[in-house]
Scaffold this motif. Structure first.
Motif, mmCIF file in Angstrom:
data_model
loop_
_atom_site.group_PDB
_atom_site.id
_atom_site.type_symbol
_atom_site.label_atom_id
_atom_site.label_comp_id
_atom_site.label_asym_id
_atom_site.label_seq_id
_atom_site.Cartn_x
_atom_site.Cartn_y
_atom_site.Cartn_z
ATOM 1 N N ARG A 87 0.836 -1.218 0.000
ATOM 2 C CA ARG A 87 0.000 0.000 0.000
ATOM 3 C C ARG A 87 0.861 1.253 0.000
ATOM 4 O O ARG A 87 0.601 2.190 -0.749
ATOM 5 C CB ARG A 87 -0.907 0.016 1.233
ATOM 6 N N GLN A 88 1.877 1.285 0.865
ATOM 7 C CA GLN A 88 2.716 2.482 0.982
ATOM 8 C C GLN A 88 3.522 2.746 -0.281
ATOM 9 O O GLN A 88 3.782 3.897 -0.621
ATOM 10 C CB GLN A 88 3.649 2.370 2.185
ATOM 11 N N SER A 89 3.934 1.692 -0.966
ATOM 12 C CA SER A 89 4.739 1.878 -2.179
ATOM 13 C C SER A 89 3.872 2.174 -3.396
ATOM 14 O O SER A 89 4.390 2.453 -4.472
ATOM 15 C CB SER A 89 5.613 0.649 -2.439
ATOM 16 N N ARG A 90 2.541 2.103 -3.202
ATOM 17 C CA ARG A 90 1.572 2.398 -4.256
ATOM 18 C C ARG A 90 1.843 1.592 -5.529
ATOM 19 O O ARG A 90 1.730 2.097 -6.644
ATOM 20 C CB ARG A 90 1.543 3.883 -4.574
ATOM 21 N N THR A 91 2.227 0.350 -5.334
ATOM 22 C CA THR A 91 2.498 -0.538 -6.449
ATOM 23 C C THR A 91 1.612 -1.763 -6.313
ATOM 24 O O THR A 91 1.378 -2.249 -5.219
ATOM 25 C CB THR A 91 3.979 -0.971 -6.440
ATOM 26 N N SER A 92 1.141 -2.255 -7.429
ATOM 27 C CA SER A 92 0.271 -3.430 -7.411
ATOM 28 C C SER A 92 1.102 -4.682 -7.692
ATOM 29 O O SER A 92 1.835 -4.738 -8.677
ATOM 30 C CB SER A 92 -0.812 -3.280 -8.475
ATOM 31 N N TYR A 93 1.000 -5.650 -6.805
ATOM 32 C CA TYR A 93 1.685 -6.921 -6.977
ATOM 33 C C TYR A 93 0.626 -8.016 -7.074
ATOM 34 O O TYR A 93 -0.289 -8.056 -6.260
ATOM 35 C CB TYR A 93 2.607 -7.206 -5.795
ATOM 36 N N PRO A 94 0.742 -8.915 -8.048
ATOM 37 C CA PRO A 94 -0.252 -9.986 -8.168
ATOM 38 C C PRO A 94 -0.342 -10.868 -6.920
ATOM 39 O O PRO A 94 -1.401 -11.356 -6.582
ATOM 40 C CB PRO A 94 0.229 -10.801 -9.374
ATOM 41 N N ARG A 95 0.787 -11.049 -6.243
ATOM 42 C CA ARG A 95 0.802 -11.912 -5.065
ATOM 43 C C ARG A 95 1.654 -11.277 -3.968
ATOM 44 O O ARG A 95 2.659 -10.632 -4.247
ATOM 45 C CB ARG A 95 1.395 -13.279 -5.409
ATOM 46 N N LEU A 96 1.229 -11.526 -2.734
ATOM 47 C CA LEU A 96 2.014 -11.168 -1.557
ATOM 48 C C LEU A 96 2.353 -12.473 -0.860
ATOM 49 O O LEU A 96 1.486 -13.341 -0.715
ATOM 50 C CB LEU A 96 1.225 -10.270 -0.605
ATOM 51 N N ARG A 97 3.599 -12.598 -0.417
ATOM 52 C CA ARG A 97 4.035 -13.865 0.169
ATOM 53 C C ARG A 97 5.024 -13.614 1.291
ATOM 54 O O ARG A 97 5.722 -12.603 1.292
ATOM 55 C CB ARG A 97 4.685 -14.706 -0.931
ATOM 56 N N VAL A 98 5.066 -14.550 2.224
ATOM 57 C CA VAL A 98 6.074 -14.527 3.279
ATOM 58 C C VAL A 98 6.922 -15.777 3.140
ATOM 59 O O VAL A 98 6.398 -16.895 3.080
ATOM 60 C CB VAL A 98 5.430 -14.485 4.685
ATOM 61 N N ASP A 99 8.223 -15.590 3.054
ATOM 62 C CA ASP A 99 9.184 -16.687 3.033
ATOM 63 C C ASP A 99 10.028 -16.608 4.302
ATOM 64 O O ASP A 99 10.100 -15.559 4.943
ATOM 65 C CB ASP A 99 10.131 -16.587 1.835
ATOM 66 N N ALA A 100 10.673 -17.712 4.612
ATOM 67 C CA ALA A 100 11.604 -17.735 5.734
ATOM 68 C C ALA A 100 12.909 -18.358 5.252
ATOM 69 O O ALA A 100 12.905 -19.323 4.484
ATOM 70 C CB ALA A 100 11.037 -18.547 6.891
ATOM 71 N N ILE A 101 13.998 -17.771 5.710
ATOM 72 C CA ILE A 101 15.315 -18.340 5.429
ATOM 73 C C ILE A 101 15.967 -18.632 6.768
ATOM 74 O O ILE A 101 16.123 -17.745 7.607
ATOM 75 C CB ILE A 101 16.187 -17.392 4.582
ATOM 76 N N GLY A 102 16.298 -19.898 6.945
ATOM 77 C CA GLY A 102 17.007 -20.325 8.148
ATOM 78 C C GLY A 102 18.452 -20.610 7.790
ATOM 79 O O GLY A 102 18.730 -21.272 6.789
ATOM 80 N N ILE A 103 19.355 -20.076 8.602
ATOM 81 C CA ILE A 103 20.777 -20.275 8.347
ATOM 82 C C ILE A 103 21.413 -20.882 9.588
ATOM 83 O O ILE A 103 21.313 -20.320 10.681
ATOM 84 C CB ILE A 103 21.478 -18.956 7.978
ATOM 85 N N LEU A 104 22.049 -22.030 9.399
ATOM 86 C CA LEU A 104 22.864 -22.638 10.451
ATOM 87 C C LEU A 104 24.306 -22.286 10.135
ATOM 88 O O LEU A 104 24.798 -22.569 9.043
ATOM 89 C CB LEU A 104 22.700 -24.158 10.462
ATOM 90 N N TRP A 105 24.958 -21.645 11.087
ATOM 91 C CA TRP A 105 26.312 -21.164 10.858
ATOM 92 C C TRP A 105 27.161 -21.500 12.077
ATOM 93 O O TRP A 105 27.442 -20.640 12.916
ATOM 94 C CB TRP A 105 26.289 -19.665 10.650
ATOM 95 N N PRO A 106 27.568 -22.775 12.187
ATOM 96 C CA PRO A 106 28.354 -23.164 13.355
ATOM 97 C C PRO A 106 29.724 -22.493 13.360
ATOM 98 O O PRO A 106 30.261 -22.149 12.305
ATOM 99 C CB PRO A 106 28.493 -24.681 13.211
#
Length: 122
Positions: A87-106
């Motif tokens: 909404r704030q960027s006033r741009t229309s996107y066909p889809r909104l999605r949430v992804d997650a990236i998990g990083i294991l860094w021993p």
């Protein structure tokens, strides 16, 4: 900046590099509004989606995998942030999605990255 914050920033940088390698466009990092913060906001051109990416970085699995820390409520809140950003960027996107990236860094080892797509979408 404390060690935990520095470690988190390294994870976010690694996640950003991964997304760029996938051909994504990074729009924002650490974007904030009064409702919360998104680690990364990006465009997934293949899916034509605006994606809010939550990054979790851990040195080990003593407290579970990095992705296990993302609750349903957190995923819903991130989805809400995606809608606010759109909404704030006033741009229309066909889809909104949430992804997650998990990083294991021993300590002393290379990183292992897991990218979970679509943990919350519409």
């Amino acid at each position: 900046m404390n060690h935990k914050q520095t470690f988190g920033r390294l994870g976010e940088q690694r996640a950003t590099e991964h997304l760029l390698e996938c051909g994504w466009q990074i729009l924002e990092r650490n974007w904030r509004c009064k409702e919360g913060e998104a680690d990364i906001i990006a465009l997934d051109p293949e899916a034509q989606a605006l994606v809010v990416v939550e990054v979790k970085t851990r040195a080990g699995t003593g407290y579970g995998s990095p992705l296990e820390t993302i609750t349903y409520a957190k995923a819903r809140r991130l989805r809400s942030l995606a809608a606010i950003y759109a909404r704030q960027s006033r741009t229309s996107y066909p889809r909104l999605r949430v992804d997650a990236i998990g990083i294991l860094w021993p300590k002393g080892g290379g990183s292992e990255l897991i990218h979970a797509r679509g943990i919350e979408e519409r």
